[in-house]
Design an enzyme around this catalytic site. Structure first.
Site, PDB file in Angstrom:
ATOM      1  N   GLU A   1      -3.879   7.014  -5.673  1.00 55.81           N
ATOM      2  CA  GLU A   1      -3.746   6.360  -6.983  1.00 55.81           C
ATOM      3  C   GLU A   1      -4.866   6.846  -7.891  1.00 55.81           C
ATOM      4  OE1 GLU A   1      -3.822   2.134  -6.209  1.00 55.81           O
ATOM      5  OE2 GLU A   1      -1.941   2.219  -5.086  1.00 55.81           O
TER       6      GLU A   1
ATOM      7  N   HIS B   1      -1.070  -0.086  -9.984  1.00 51.96           N
ATOM      8  CA  HIS B   1      -1.688  -1.034  -9.053  1.00 51.96           C
ATOM      9  C   HIS B   1      -2.203  -2.274  -9.791  1.00 51.96           C
ATOM     10  CE1 HIS B   1      -3.748  -1.407  -4.864  1.00 51.96           C
ATOM     11  NE2 HIS B   1      -3.415  -2.584  -5.336  1.00 51.96           N
TER      12      HIS B   1
ATOM     13  N   ARG C   1       0.846  -1.191   0.000  1.00 49.27           N
ATOM     14  CA  ARG C   1       0.000   0.000   0.000  1.00 49.27           C
ATOM     15  C   ARG C   1       0.885   1.247   0.000  1.00 49.27           C
ATOM     16  NH1 ARG C   1      -3.373  -2.669  -1.536  1.00 49.27           N
ATOM     17  NH2 ARG C   1      -5.479  -3.097  -0.773  1.00 49.27           N
TER      18      ARG C   1
END
Lengths: 327, 328
Positions: free
Chosen positions: A273, A292, A244
C-alpha cells in the site's frame, strides 16, 4: 515529596502527516512523557533506560532486535489498530515485552466501511458519479443497472468482532448471511444475525453474491483466496477485502477480474500500500480500491489512542491488560 | 371461435437509453400486445381505439391532453416508480382513467441507495478511490479522515415506505434516528426502529449529523430545504437527497456547500437531470452526485414492471388495483 514522573513512552514522530496527531498530544501528555524517535536517537544514553513503552502509530516505529536491545526497561508495545502482522511477536516476547492492540476501537468503523464498499460496488456508485459529472453526459441511460444488496447472499470469511458487526448491519438489508470461521459461533449469536455456518469455505464461496474477507493475517490466511477459491465463486459475485492485502493472491485476482471469473472486487487493502502506479489492478474497470481507510474516522482514531493509553497504563502498573496479544 | 386478443399496451419505446428494458419485453408480451409511440403515431387512425393501457418508463411518454384525447379507450396508466409529480393527476382522473405507481418494488432499492450515499459521503469514498489510483499518490496519509457513521444521528425527513426502510438499516449501525413526517408513525413502528418523532423540522435539522430526504414531491415539499433550513443544520452535517431534485433549493445548497454552512451533500436527484455540464454543483469538492440510481438494479426494475402489469391487469378486469393512485 517529589512528584512521581510520568512514564517515558517512545513514539515515531509527533505531528506532520505520519506522526501522532497533534490533537491527541494534549491528552497523551497527561499520562506520558512522549519521546519522539529523533529525540531518542540523539540522546540514547539518557532515554534508553527510561523508556517503558512504545506507542506505535501507523506501524511506526519499526520494532527490531536493535531497538529492543536499546530499551532495557521496555515493558509494553502498544499497537495502533488490530493487525499485528508487522510485529515479530515471538522476538518481542523473548525480551519479556508485552504487546497490545486496539480491537474494540476499530470494529465499528471497519464494519461500516465493509458495508460501504459492498453498496458502492453493487450499485456502481463510483462509475455512476463519474457519469453524473462527465462533460460527455447528455442523458442518464435507463438500461444502466447495478445489483441489489437487499435480499442478496453475503458470505463473511472471518467472524470475529468486525465480521460479526458486518453481519449485524447486513441483516438489516435482509441479506442471507453465510460465514466461515476457525470456530463456530454460539447458536444465539448466529441466530441474532441470521447467519449460517459453513464449515467448508467452498460452500460459502459457491453460494455467495458478496464475499467479504475479515480475517487476521496469519500464515494460515496468507493467500487464503487464490485461483481455486475465485473459480469456486459465482461469476456474478463480488469480492470485498477489508482485512489485509496478502489474504488474497493478487495476481490470481487480476486474472479473475480480467477474465470475468468473478464480477468485481472492492479492496480497502492491498499489497503493498499503495500499489505501484502501473499495477494492473489500478487499470481494471470492475474494481474499487480505497486507501486503507477502514479506521479512518476521527472517532475511531481517538478511541484507538485512548485504548492504547489504557493498555500501556495497565501494563506498567501490573493491572490486567485489556487487549494483550500473545504470540 | 375468435381468439381472445391481448389488450394493447402503449409504451414510449423499447430498449436504448430511455426505453422499456429489452429484458422485460417477453414478459410484457405474455400479457399485452405491445406498441411503441412511433408505431402508434404512424398508425394513429387504426391504433387509437385499441390502446387500453400505458406503461410509463422514466416518465415517458408524456401524458398531455392531446394524447389523452387520441386514446378514447384508455383505461389505465401505470407509472414505473413511485413519484407521480410529472403527471397531472386531476386531468387524467377527470378522463376516467385509473393510475398506478409501484411503491413496493422501489422501496428497498431506494433505501439501499440512501445508505450507500450516506456511507460514501461520510467515509469520503469517492475521494478515497481517486487517491488510491492517482498517479500522484506516493503514500497514504494517516491523517486523512472521514466521519463515523456508527452511533451518529440520522434525521429522516419523510417516513413513508422508503424512509422506514432507511431507518431499519440505520438502526443496525446503532444510529440515533430522528424523523419528521406529515403524520407521526404508530408507537410500535417507532419502537421497532428506535425512531424519535420531531414535530418541528427545525428540531431534526439542528440535531442531525446526517439529514436524509425521502419525501414525495408535492407543492408542500417543493424547496422544503432552503437557505433557512440549511442554516439550521449543523455545520458538520451532511445532506442526502434520494427523493426529487426540487425538494432542495439548489441555489441555496450551492451557497451552503461553498461557504461551509453544511459539510457536504450527496444527491441522487437534481433538477434537471442531468444538470447542465457547466452547473456549479458539479465543480464542488464536498458533493457526491449520482445519476438517479435509486431503483436502477436488474431485480428492482423487473419488480417494477411486474407491479405495473399487476395494476394494469387489475384495472382492465375491474378488480381492485394493488397500488392505485388517486388525485388528492
Amino acid at each position: 515529596m517529589e512528584e512521581k514522573e510520568l512514564p517515558y513512552v517512545l513514539t515515531d514522530s509527533i505531528g506532520g502527516t505520519h506522526g501522532v496527531y497533534l490533537e491527541h498530544t494534549e491528552f497523551l501528555k497527561k499520562y506520558f512523557n512522549l519521546v519522539a524517535m529523533k529525540e531518542f536517537l540523539e540522546n540514547q544514553k539518557c532515554f534508553g533506560e527510561k523508556i517503558k513503552a512504545i506507542y506505535i502509530w501507523w506501524q511506526k516505529p519499526a520494532v527490531n532486535q536493535e531497538l529492543l536491545q536499546s530499551l532495557p526497561n521496555l515493558k509494553v508495545i502498544a499497537n495502533f489498530g488490530v493487525g499485528v502482522d508487522h510485529l515479530d511477536l515471538k522476538l518481542i516476547s523473548s525480551f519479556g515485552v508485552k504487546v497490545t492492540n486496539t480491537p474494540f476501537a476499530v470494529s465499528n468503523a471497519t464494519a461500516d466501511l465493509g458495508i460501504a464498499l459492498m453498496l458502492a460496488s453493487s450499485r456502481r456508485l463510483v462509475e455512476g458519479r463519474q457519469i453524473a459529472v462527465s462533460p460527455d453526459t447528455e442523458q442518464f441511460a435507463a438500461d444502466w443497472l447495478g445489483e441489489d444488496v437487499t435480499g442478496a447472499t453475503l458470505g463473511i470469511i472471518g467472524m470475529g468482532r468486525i465480521g460479526y458487526k458486518v453481519a449485524k448491519r447486513a441483516k438489516a438489508f435482509d441479506m442471507k448471511i453465510r460465514y466461515h470461521n476457525r470456530n463456530r459461533r454460539k447458536e444465539e449469536e448466529e441466530q441474532a444475525v441470521g447467519a449460517c455456518y459453513c464449515e467448508k469455505m467452498e460452500d460459502l464461496l459457491q453460494q455467495s453474491d458478496f464475499v467479504m474477507l475479515v480475517v487476521n493475517l496469519t500464515p494460515q490466511t496468507h493467500k487464503l483466496i487464490g485461483k481455486r477459491e475465485l473459480e469456486l465463486m459465482k461469476p456474478t459475485a463480488t469480492l470485498i477485502n477489508i482485512c489485509r492485502g496478502p489474504v488474497i493472491d493478487q495476481d490470481a485476482l487480476v486474472e479473475a477480474l480480467q477474465n470475468k471469473v468473478i464480477k468485481a472486487a472492492a479492496l480497502d487493502v492491498t499489497y503493498p500500500e499503495p500499489l505501484p502506479r502501473d499495477h494492473p489492478l489500478l487499470k481494471l474497470k470492475n474494481i474499487i480500491i480505497t486507501p486503507h481507510i477502514g479506521t479512518a474516522t476521527k472517532h475511531a482514531r481517538r478511541l484507538m489512542m485512548k485504548s492504547m493509553i489504557e493498555n500501556i497504563f495497565s501494563a506498567l502498573n501490573g493491572l490486567p491488560i485489556p487487549n494483550e496479544v500473545f504470540p | 371461435m375468435e381468439e381472445h386478443e391481448l389488450p394493447v399496451l402503449l409504451v414510449n419505446e423499447v430498449g436504448g437509453i430511455c426505453g422499456v428494458l429489452e429484458a422485460h419485453v417477453d414478459f410484457l408480451k405474455t400479457h399485452f400486445q405491445l406498441i411503441t409511440m412511433r408505431e402508434f403515431l404512424e398508425n394513429k387512425n387504426i391504433l387509437s381505439k385499441n390502446v387500453q393501457a400505458i406503461y410509463l418508463w422514466w416518465h415517458k411518454p408524456v401524458i398531455d391532453p392531446e394524447l389523452l384525447q387520441s386514446l378514447p379507450n384508455l383505461k389505465v396508466i401505470a407509472n414505473s416508480g413511485v413519484g407521480m409529480d410529472h403527471l397531472d393527476l386531476k386531468l387524467i382522473s377527470g378522463c376516467g382513467i385509473k393510475m398506478a405507481n409501484c411503491p413496493h418494488a422501489v422501496s428497498s432499492s431506494t433505501a439501499d441507495t440512501g445508505m450507500a450515499l450516506l456511507l460514501a459521503s461520510a467515509r469520503r469514498l469517492v475521494e478515497g478511490c481517486h487517491i488510491a489510483v492517482s498517479l500522484d499518490t506516493e503514500c497514504f496519509a494517516p491523517d486523512w479522515l472521514g466521519e463515523e457513521v456508527t452511533g451518529a444521528t440520522l434525521g429522516i425527513i419523510g417516513m413513508g415506505n422508503v424512509g422506514y426502510k432507511i431507518a431499519l438499516r440505520a438502526k443496525a449501525f446503532e444510529m440515533k434516528i430522528l424523523y419528521h413526517n406529515r403524520k407521526q408513525r404508530k408507537e410500535e413502528e417507532e419502537q421497532a426502529i428506535g425512531a424519535i418523532y420531531c414535530k418541528k423540522i427545525e428540531d431534526l435539522l439542528q440535531q442531525s449529523d446526517f439529514v436524509m430526504l425521502a419525501v414525495s414531491l408535492t407543492p408542500q415539499t417543493h424547496k422544503l430545504i432552503g437557505k433557512r433550513e440549511l442554516e439550521l443544520m449543523k455545520h458538520t452535517a451532511i445532506l442526502i437527497n434520494i427523493s426529487r431534485g426540487l425538494v432542495v433549493d439548489q441555489e441555496a445548497l450551492l451557497e451552503a456547500l461553498h461557504t461551509g454552512i453544511i459539510k457536504a451533500a450527496a444527491l441522487d436527484v437534481t433538477y434537471p437531470e442531468p444538470l447542465p455540464r457547466d452547473h456549479p454543483l458539479l465543480k464542488l469538492k464536498n458533493i457526491i452526485i449520482t445519476p438517479h440510481l435509486g431503483i436502477k438494479t436488474r431485480k428492482t426494475t423487473r419488480m417494477i414492471t411486474e407491479e405495473a402489469v399487476a395494476n394494469i391487469l387489475a384495472a382492465l378486469n375491474g378488480l381492485p388495483m394493488p397500488s392505485e393512485v388517486l388525485p388528492d
